[in-house]
Design a protein around this motif. Structure first.
Motif, PDB file in Angstrom:
ATOM      1  N   GLY A  83       0.813  -1.208   0.000  1.00 22.89           N
ATOM      2  CA  GLY A  83       0.000   0.000   0.000  1.00 22.89           C
ATOM      3  C   GLY A  83       0.841   1.250   0.000  1.00 22.89           C
ATOM      4  O   GLY A  83       2.016   1.242   0.374  1.00 22.89           O
ATOM      5  N   LYS A  84       0.204   2.321  -0.413  1.00 26.77           N
ATOM      6  CA  LYS A  84       0.843   3.631  -0.530  1.00 26.77           C
ATOM      7  C   LYS A  84       0.967   4.290   0.840  1.00 26.77           C
ATOM      8  O   LYS A  84       0.073   4.196   1.677  1.00 26.77           O
ATOM      9  CB  LYS A  84      -0.003   4.502  -1.466  1.00 26.77           C
ATOM     10  CG  LYS A  84       0.498   5.902  -1.690  1.00 26.77           C
ATOM     11  CD  LYS A  84      -0.413   6.671  -2.619  1.00 26.77           C
ATOM     12  CE  LYS A  84      -1.759   6.998  -2.051  1.00 26.77           C
ATOM     13  NZ  LYS A  84      -1.791   7.941  -0.946  1.00 26.77           N
ATOM     14  N   LEU A  85       2.086   4.963   1.029  1.00 28.83           N
ATOM     15  CA  LEU A  85       2.302   5.734   2.246  1.00 28.83           C
ATOM     16  C   LEU A  85       1.412   6.970   2.249  1.00 28.83           C
ATOM     17  O   LEU A  85       1.299   7.666   1.232  1.00 28.83           O
ATOM     18  CB  LEU A  85       3.762   6.194   2.336  1.00 28.83           C
ATOM     19  CG  LEU A  85       4.785   5.145   2.719  1.00 28.83           C
ATOM     20  CD1 LEU A  85       6.180   5.606   2.332  1.00 28.83           C
ATOM     21  CD2 LEU A  85       4.719   4.852   4.208  1.00 28.83           C
ATOM     22  N   ASP A  86       0.786   7.236   3.376  1.00 27.93           N
ATOM     23  CA  ASP A  86       0.076   8.498   3.559  1.00 27.93           C
ATOM     24  C   ASP A  86       1.108   9.569   3.906  1.00 27.93           C
ATOM     25  O   ASP A  86       2.210   9.242   4.381  1.00 27.93           O
ATOM     26  CB  ASP A  86      -0.948   8.377   4.687  1.00 27.93           C
ATOM     27  CG  ASP A  86      -2.148   7.519   4.296  1.00 27.93           C
ATOM     28  OD1 ASP A  86      -2.439   7.409   3.082  1.00 27.93           O
ATOM     29  OD2 ASP A  86      -2.804   6.974   5.211  1.00 27.93           O
ATOM     30  N   PRO A  87       0.801  10.863   3.687  1.00 34.19           N
ATOM     31  CA  PRO A  87       1.780  11.924   3.995  1.00 34.19           C
ATOM     32  C   PRO A  87       2.283  11.828   5.430  1.00 34.19           C
ATOM     33  O   PRO A  87       1.493  11.769   6.378  1.00 34.19           O
ATOM     34  CB  PRO A  87       0.992  13.215   3.765  1.00 34.19           C
ATOM     35  CG  PRO A  87      -0.069  12.829   2.774  1.00 34.19           C
ATOM     36  CD  PRO A  87      -0.435  11.403   3.116  1.00 34.19           C
ATOM     37  N   GLY A  88       3.606  11.761   5.592  1.00 37.89           N
ATOM     38  CA  GLY A  88       4.239  11.714   6.910  1.00 37.89           C
ATOM     39  C   GLY A  88       4.124  10.386   7.627  1.00 37.89           C
ATOM     40  O   GLY A  88       4.560  10.264   8.774  1.00 37.89           O
ATOM     41  N   GLY A  95       2.765  -0.509   6.760  1.00 33.28           N
ATOM     42  CA  GLY A  95       2.751  -1.949   6.543  1.00 33.28           C
ATOM     43  C   GLY A  95       1.740  -2.652   7.426  1.00 33.28           C
ATOM     44  O   GLY A  95       0.989  -3.517   6.971  1.00 33.28           O
ATOM     45  N   LYS A  96       1.699  -2.275   8.691  1.00 30.29           N
ATOM     46  CA  LYS A  96       0.739  -2.870   9.617  1.00 30.29           C
ATOM     47  C   LYS A  96      -0.693  -2.568   9.188  1.00 30.29           C
ATOM     48  O   LYS A  96      -1.560  -3.455   9.188  1.00 30.29           O
ATOM     49  CB  LYS A  96       0.983  -2.358  11.038  1.00 30.29           C
ATOM     50  CG  LYS A  96       2.259  -2.873  11.655  1.00 30.29           C
ATOM     51  CD  LYS A  96       2.479  -2.281  13.036  1.00 30.29           C
ATOM     52  CE  LYS A  96       3.742  -2.850  13.673  1.00 30.29           C
ATOM     53  NZ  LYS A  96       3.950  -2.337  15.041  1.00 30.29           N
ATOM     54  N   ARG A  97      -0.930  -1.315   8.817  1.00 31.76           N
ATOM     55  CA  ARG A  97      -2.267  -0.893   8.393  1.00 31.76           C
ATOM     56  C   ARG A  97      -2.704  -1.638   7.138  1.00 31.76           C
ATOM     57  O   ARG A  97      -3.808  -2.183   7.075  1.00 31.76           O
ATOM     58  CB  ARG A  97      -2.275   0.622   8.149  1.00 31.76           C
ATOM     59  CG  ARG A  97      -3.566   1.163   7.550  1.00 31.76           C
ATOM     60  CD  ARG A  97      -3.525   2.679   7.371  1.00 31.76           C
ATOM     61  NE  ARG A  97      -2.405   3.175   6.616  1.00 31.76           N
ATOM     62  CZ  ARG A  97      -2.306   3.153   5.278  1.00 31.76           C
ATOM     63  NH1 ARG A  97      -3.278   2.628   4.553  1.00 31.76           N
ATOM     64  NH2 ARG A  97      -1.248   3.668   4.674  1.00 31.76           N
ATOM     65  N   GLU A  98      -1.840  -1.683   6.147  1.00 27.62           N
ATOM     66  CA  GLU A  98      -2.201  -2.320   4.878  1.00 27.62           C
ATOM     67  C   GLU A  98      -2.377  -3.830   5.017  1.00 27.62           C
ATOM     68  O   GLU A  98      -3.266  -4.408   4.404  1.00 27.62           O
ATOM     69  CB  GLU A  98      -1.159  -2.002   3.811  1.00 27.62           C
ATOM     70  CG  GLU A  98      -1.181  -0.569   3.329  1.00 27.62           C
ATOM     71  CD  GLU A  98      -2.415  -0.217   2.507  1.00 27.62           C
ATOM     72  OE1 GLU A  98      -3.085  -1.134   1.970  1.00 27.62           O
ATOM     73  OE2 GLU A  98      -2.712   0.983   2.396  1.00 27.62           O
TER      74      GLU A  98
END
Length: 193
Positions: A83-88, A95-98
Motif C-alpha cells: 500500500g501507498k504511504l500516507d503523507p508523513g 505496513g501494519k495498516r495495509e
C-alpha cells in the motif's frame, strides 16, 4: 561497487520544470535538463509518495498473497500485500495498516528487508520491503472500491509462479528474491515486535 566513485560525468541538471498532471494519486512533471555534455533533453516523470510491501509468513511456512485486478495491466495479478504511504506516515505503520486492511492479518514480529525502486525511468516511487511473521487472523478492512482475493502459497510455489510468468509484479519478484535468500540463511533479518 565503490561508493566514493565520482559521478559528475553522469549527473543531469534541471533547467526548467512544468507540471503536466496533478491527479488524486499521480503528480506528473516534464523537466528540461542539461546533460553532462552540455546539450539539453526532456524528462517526464511521476512523483510518487512511496509504498510498503509486506512478505507475510504463516507459521506453517506458507505465504499470504493477493489476487487483484489491476486496471493498467487489464488482468488479475498475484502479488504480496502492499500500500501507498500516507503523507508523513511511518513505513512500518503503513505496513501494519495495509496488512490488516487487505488480508485481515496482524503480525507479532516485523523485519525491514530493504527498498526497491520499481520504475526508475519515469517515477520517483520507492517501495520498502517488510517481512511479517507470527500472523493472527482478524477482520479485513478493505478500502472502498478495493476488491481482492487473499490466497496462500508455499515459497516453492511462489518461485515457480515467478519462473512461469504467473507473477510479474516487480515488488513481488523482488520480495521473492529476498525470501529465497532469507530462507537459505544467506541474508539475515533483524526481527522486532
Amino acid at each position: 561497487m565503490n561508493k566514493t566513485t565520482e559521478d559528475s560525468h553522469l549527473i543531469e541538471q534541471k533547467i526548467a520544470s512544468q507540471e503536466i498532471l496533478k491527479g488524486n494519486f499521480l503528480h506528473a512533471f516534464r523537466d528540461t535538463v542539461r546533460l553532462p555534455d552540455g546539450s539539453s533533453a526532456t524528462r517526464e516523470y511521476v512523483r510518487h509518495p512511496g509504498a510498503v510491501c509486506m512478505i507475510p509468513l504463516l507459521d506453517d511456512g506458507r505465504l499470504v498473497l493477493e489476487r487483484q485486478y489491476r486496471w493498467p495491466m487489464q488482468r488479475v495479478m498475484v502479488e504480496f500485500p502492499a500500500g501507498k504511504l500516507d503523507p508523513g506516515e511511518d513505513p512500518l505503520a503503513c505496513g501494519k495498516r495495509e496488512l490488516l486492511e487487505e488480508t485481515g492479518y496482524t503480525a507479532r514480529e516485523w523485519a525491514h528487508a530493504g527498498q526497491l525502486h520499481p520504475v526508475i525511468s519515469y517515477s520517483t516511487e520507492f517501495i520498502d520491503l517488510w517481512f511479517a511473521r507470527g500472523l493472527e487472523l482478524q477482520e479485513r478492512r478493505l478500502d472502498d472500491e478495493e476488491f481482492l482475493e487473499v490466497i496462500t502459497a508455499t515459497p516453492q510455489q511462489l518461485v515457480e509462479w515467478c519462473r512461469d510468468g504467473i507473477v510479474t509484479d516487480a515488488k513481488t519478484l523482488a520480495g521473492c528474491l529476498w525470501l529465497q535468500n532469507v530462507l537459505s540463511g544467506a541474508w539475515k533479518l533483524d526481527w522486532r515486535t
